[in-house]
Structures are given as C-alpha cells and as structure tokens.
Design a protein around this motif. Sequence first.
Motif, PDB file in Angstrom:
ATOM      1  N   GLY A  91      18.101  11.840  10.915  1.00  0.00           N
ATOM      2  CA  GLY A  91      17.791  12.108  12.316  1.00  0.00           C
ATOM      3  C   GLY A  91      18.259  11.028  13.276  1.00  0.00           C
ATOM      4  N   VAL A  92      18.482   9.813  12.780  1.00  0.00           N
ATOM      5  CA  VAL A  92      18.981   8.733  13.641  1.00  0.00           C
ATOM      6  C   VAL A  92      20.447   8.418  13.366  1.00  0.00           C
ATOM      7  N   ALA A 122       0.813  -1.222   0.000  1.00  0.00           N
ATOM      8  CA  ALA A 122       0.000   0.000   0.000  1.00  0.00           C
ATOM      9  C   ALA A 122       0.847   1.272   0.000  1.00  0.00           C
ATOM     10  N   ALA A 123       2.164   1.136   0.096  1.00  0.00           N
ATOM     11  CA  ALA A 123       3.047   2.307   0.209  1.00  0.00           C
ATOM     12  C   ALA A 123       4.101   2.285  -0.893  1.00  0.00           C
ATOM     13  N   PRO A 124       3.849   2.953  -2.022  1.00  0.00           N
ATOM     14  CA  PRO A 124       4.796   2.913  -3.136  1.00  0.00           C
ATOM     15  C   PRO A 124       6.196   3.404  -2.769  1.00  0.00           C
ATOM     16  N   GLN A 125       6.308   4.278  -1.775  1.00  0.00           N
ATOM     17  CA  GLN A 125       7.619   4.809  -1.402  1.00  0.00           C
ATOM     18  C   GLN A 125       8.530   3.746  -0.795  1.00  0.00           C
ATOM     19  N   THR A 126       8.014   2.557  -0.490  1.00  0.00           N
ATOM     20  CA  THR A 126       8.860   1.502   0.072  1.00  0.00           C
ATOM     21  C   THR A 126       9.563   0.678  -1.000  1.00  0.00           C
ATOM     22  N   ALA A 127       9.186   0.846  -2.249  1.00  0.00           N
ATOM     23  CA  ALA A 127       9.783   0.086  -3.361  1.00  0.00           C
ATOM     24  C   ALA A 127       9.692  -1.420  -3.114  1.00  0.00           C
ATOM     25  N   GLY A 172      13.044  12.012  -3.959  1.00  0.00           N
ATOM     26  CA  GLY A 172      11.742  12.640  -3.781  1.00  0.00           C
ATOM     27  C   GLY A 172      11.017  12.202  -2.522  1.00  0.00           C
ATOM     28  N   ASN A 173      11.734  11.629  -1.542  1.00  0.00           N
ATOM     29  CA  ASN A 173      11.096  11.222  -0.291  1.00  0.00           C
ATOM     30  C   ASN A 173      11.801  11.924   0.874  1.00  0.00           C
ATOM     31  N   PRO A 174      11.524  13.240   1.032  1.00  0.00           N
ATOM     32  CA  PRO A 174      12.211  14.003   2.077  1.00  0.00           C
ATOM     33  C   PRO A 174      11.881  13.522   3.494  1.00  0.00           C
ATOM     34  N   ALA A 175      10.702  12.944   3.714  1.00  0.00           N
ATOM     35  CA  ALA A 175      10.366  12.447   5.051  1.00  0.00           C
ATOM     36  C   ALA A 175      11.302  11.305   5.439  1.00  0.00           C
ATOM     37  N   ALA A 176      11.564  10.408   4.482  1.00  0.00           N
ATOM     38  CA  ALA A 176      12.481   9.303   4.766  1.00  0.00           C
ATOM     39  C   ALA A 176      13.897   9.824   4.986  1.00  0.00           C
ATOM     40  N   ALA A 177      14.336  10.758   4.157  1.00  0.00           N
ATOM     41  CA  ALA A 177      15.681  11.324   4.335  1.00  0.00           C
ATOM     42  C   ALA A 177      15.807  11.976   5.712  1.00  0.00           C
TER      43      ALA A 177
END
Length: 156
Positions: free
Chosen positions: A140-141, A38-43, A130-135
């Motif tokens: 951050g960790v 359900a989440a295309p950003q996970t590839a 194009g996935n700034p939330a993941a970056a």
Amino acid sequence: MSAAVLALAPQAGAPAAPAASAPMAPADVPHVIALLRAAPQTAYCEWEDEALLRGHLAHSADLCRVVRDPAGHVVAALLAGSFGVRGSISHAVVAPAHRRAGLARVMAEDALAAFRRRGVRRVFLAVLDGNPAAAALWTGVGFRPAVGERTYECDL
C-alpha cells in the motif's frame, strides 16, 4: 509534523489527538523493545538489545519512528537504517489496542520521506510468510515483492 496524519482513538475523557510519527529517541528504546517482544510477527531477536538500538539511533533516529498516544506512551514503532543509497526497514510494530488505525502507514510514509531526504533510492524489507496485514501495508505504500530474489541472513 507527519506527512500523514490520523486521529488516535481518544482515551477516556481525552480529546482525539492527531497521530503523527516522530523520530525515535533513546528514551523510547525500552518501550520499543517491549512492543517488539510482545509481537512475534516482528521476528525480534534478543541481541537487538538497548545498547545496540541506542547506538543505531546515533545515526538513524530520523529513519526510526514512533507514535505516542495522547498520554505520551509509545504505541507503535518502526526501525530502519541506510547504507549509501540503499535503505532497510527491519521492524514495524503497533500495540494490539492501536492496530487497524493506520499508525504503521503513518510511520512508513514518514520513514520513506526521511529516506528520500537522505538520497536513498531503494529500500528493502522482509515480511514473514503468513502475515497478510504486513504485506498489505507495505504494498500500500509502494513496495513490491522482489521477483527472482531470495533473502539470506546470518546472525553473527
């Protein structure tokens, strides 16, 4: 208990419960696959089927993490593995209704602690352009973009 604890938003009539990640169990696999699909950003790749992921858990359940809501449903998952002193995180996903609550960070911190316990000294991951939330999550960790490297892959 998780190294990082957050409060999950309570469901109707339910008290707030601390969000902690737990090692992924074989019974979690179908729910994790549904989240990934359900989440295309996970590839997510369809060859990452139940049999493959259940087999992976036989040696990496401590690295693979899930977060459950107060009703016990899997609402976030992280898939990872190690080889020698190197590790890899292949997927992290949070259900849309539970995003922006820090669940991915809880899983990331717990997975990194599990890597440290195994003696892993470097962990790799890829973030889709194009996935700034993941970056933001990964920097951050403690992750930093690799300088002078390009990732190559080959499906077999």
